[in-house]
Design a protein around this motif. Structure first.
Motif, PDB file in Angstrom:
ATOM      1  N   GLN A 129       0.861  -1.183   0.000  1.00  0.00           N
ATOM      2  CA  GLN A 129       0.000   0.000   0.000  1.00  0.00           C
ATOM      3  C   GLN A 129       0.896   1.231   0.000  1.00  0.00           C
ATOM      4  O   GLN A 129       1.722   1.391   0.906  1.00  0.00           O
ATOM      5  CB  GLN A 129      -0.901   0.012   1.233  1.00  0.00           C
ATOM      6  N   ASN A 139      -3.267   6.551  -1.096  1.00  0.00           N
ATOM      7  CA  ASN A 139      -3.734   5.224  -0.700  1.00  0.00           C
ATOM      8  C   ASN A 139      -4.031   4.410  -1.952  1.00  0.00           C
ATOM      9  O   ASN A 139      -5.121   4.465  -2.481  1.00  0.00           O
ATOM     10  CB  ASN A 139      -4.976   5.333   0.186  1.00  0.00           C
ATOM     11  N   PHE A 140      -3.022   3.669  -2.428  1.00  0.00           N
ATOM     12  CA  PHE A 140      -3.278   2.774  -3.555  1.00  0.00           C
ATOM     13  C   PHE A 140      -2.353   1.567  -3.477  1.00  0.00           C
ATOM     14  O   PHE A 140      -1.307   1.606  -2.839  1.00  0.00           O
ATOM     15  CB  PHE A 140      -3.156   3.494  -4.891  1.00  0.00           C
ATOM     16  N   SER A 141      -2.763   0.488  -4.151  1.00  0.00           N
ATOM     17  CA  SER A 141      -2.140  -0.817  -3.952  1.00  0.00           C
ATOM     18  C   SER A 141      -1.088  -1.185  -4.988  1.00  0.00           C
ATOM     19  O   SER A 141      -0.322  -2.122  -4.769  1.00  0.00           O
ATOM     20  CB  SER A 141      -3.229  -1.901  -3.958  1.00  0.00           C
ATOM     21  N   SER A 144      -3.415  -1.856  -9.943  1.00  0.00           N
ATOM     22  CA  SER A 144      -4.114  -1.313 -11.113  1.00  0.00           C
ATOM     23  C   SER A 144      -3.360  -0.100 -11.657  1.00  0.00           C
ATOM     24  O   SER A 144      -2.605   0.544 -10.921  1.00  0.00           O
ATOM     25  CB  SER A 144      -5.539  -0.875 -10.735  1.00  0.00           C
ATOM     26  N   THR A 146      -2.565   3.490 -12.132  1.00  0.00           N
ATOM     27  CA  THR A 146      -2.889   4.548 -11.165  1.00  0.00           C
ATOM     28  C   THR A 146      -2.306   5.875 -11.616  1.00  0.00           C
ATOM     29  O   THR A 146      -1.111   5.982 -11.894  1.00  0.00           O
ATOM     30  CB  THR A 146      -2.352   4.196  -9.771  1.00  0.00           C
ATOM     31  N   THR A 174     -11.400   3.565  -8.729  1.00  0.00           N
ATOM     32  CA  THR A 174     -11.511   4.326  -7.478  1.00  0.00           C
ATOM     33  C   THR A 174     -10.896   5.700  -7.695  1.00  0.00           C
ATOM     34  O   THR A 174      -9.981   5.873  -8.505  1.00  0.00           O
ATOM     35  CB  THR A 174     -10.783   3.643  -6.300  1.00  0.00           C
ATOM     36  N   GLN A 176      -9.592   9.025  -5.168  1.00  0.00           N
ATOM     37  CA  GLN A 176      -9.410   9.586  -3.831  1.00  0.00           C
ATOM     38  C   GLN A 176      -8.844  10.994  -3.950  1.00  0.00           C
ATOM     39  O   GLN A 176      -8.018  11.270  -4.819  1.00  0.00           O
ATOM     40  CB  GLN A 176      -8.445   8.713  -3.032  1.00  0.00           C
ATOM     41  N   VAL A 189      -5.803  10.709  -6.589  1.00  0.00           N
ATOM     42  CA  VAL A 189      -5.262   9.376  -6.816  1.00  0.00           C
ATOM     43  C   VAL A 189      -6.355   8.571  -7.498  1.00  0.00           C
ATOM     44  O   VAL A 189      -7.377   8.259  -6.891  1.00  0.00           O
ATOM     45  CB  VAL A 189      -4.827   8.707  -5.497  1.00  0.00           C
ATOM     46  N   GLU A 191      -7.339   5.187  -9.568  1.00  0.00           N
ATOM     47  CA  GLU A 191      -7.056   3.835 -10.041  1.00  0.00           C
ATOM     48  C   GLU A 191      -8.004   3.524 -11.193  1.00  0.00           C
ATOM     49  O   GLU A 191      -9.216   3.710 -11.081  1.00  0.00           O
ATOM     50  CB  GLU A 191      -7.223   2.828  -8.908  1.00  0.00           C
TER      51      GLU A 191
END
Length: 219
Positions: A129, A139-141, A144, A146, A174, A176, A189, A191
């Motif tokens: 993260q 906040n992204f993983s 995907s 981004t 998503t 944010q 942010v 995704e």
């Protein structure tokens, strides 16, 4: 939860969190930088600092920074490979505050003189993260495509960014929004389900009030 959340990804071990996750942090940093990285300062927090050396956390992050994936057999020799490439780095322990125990802060310096600071956590099973970019919350993983857009905190920018994505038929998974203070710097942010073309990124960078655009694509 699926099986890979438990056993982790295909990787060079020994640990999915301390090794594979660390390599992914470095790899995501590499792609976000979007240019050759000349040097980096790496700060390891909590368990990364305490037990990371035995798990190869330091070598995994450096490997990721020079483009290695978590299953690259060269990860244990990443320091030597980095030296051959002329990549300079420092690694030290640091208290990064109220973050996950497996967290690293990476400050990168590119060939163009551009710098980028990333704080990211390895949360288990090889997953990560990203929690902060250049001192602004994120906040992204990294699972995907981004898009990260830094802009002046004024009306109209969200509409313009989504319009440009819509022209390319890019679906937003998503979105944010963060800001340091009202009227200051804001960050989107986003995704996406599809990769964002270079032409769209260049159009965003031309917009008045856009400070910086960063992009990560896992492919």
């Amino acid at each position: 939860m699926n099986l890979f959340d438990i056993i982790g990804p295909v990787m060079v071990g020994p640990s999915s969190s301390h090794t594979a996750g660390a390599a992914k942090i470095g790899n995501v940093c590499n792609k976000l930088m979007a240019e050759k990285i000349e040097s980096a300062e790496i700060y390891l927090h909590g368990s990364f600092a305490e037990t990371g050396k035995g798990h190869g956390t330091d070598k995994a992050i450096v490997g990721g920074l020079i483009g290695m994936a978590c299953d690259d057999e060269r990860l244990p020799e990443s320091f030597d490979v980095a030296q051959e490439m002329g990549f300079k780095f420092t690694i030290q322990a640091a208290d990064l505050g109220d973050v996950h125990p497996n967290t690293a802060k990476v400050i990168m310096h590119g060939v163009s003189g551009h710098s980028l600071e990333v704080v990211a956590s390895s949360i288990g099973g090889g997953r990560i993260q990203v929690v902060m970019l250049d001192g602004v919350k994120a906040n992204f993983s990294g699972e995907s495509p981004t898009l990260i857009v830094h802009n002046v905190d004024k009306p109209g920018y969200i509409t313009e960014v989504t319009r440009l994505l819509g022209i390319e038929h890019i679906n937003i998974a998503t979105m944010q929004l963060y800001r340091k203070k009202r009227g200051g710097e804001a960050v989107m942010v986003i995704e996406c389900d599809e990769c964002v073309p270079d032409s769209t990124i260049k159009e965003l960078e031309k917009l008045e009030g856009i400070m910086k655009v960063s992009y990560y694509c896992p492919e």
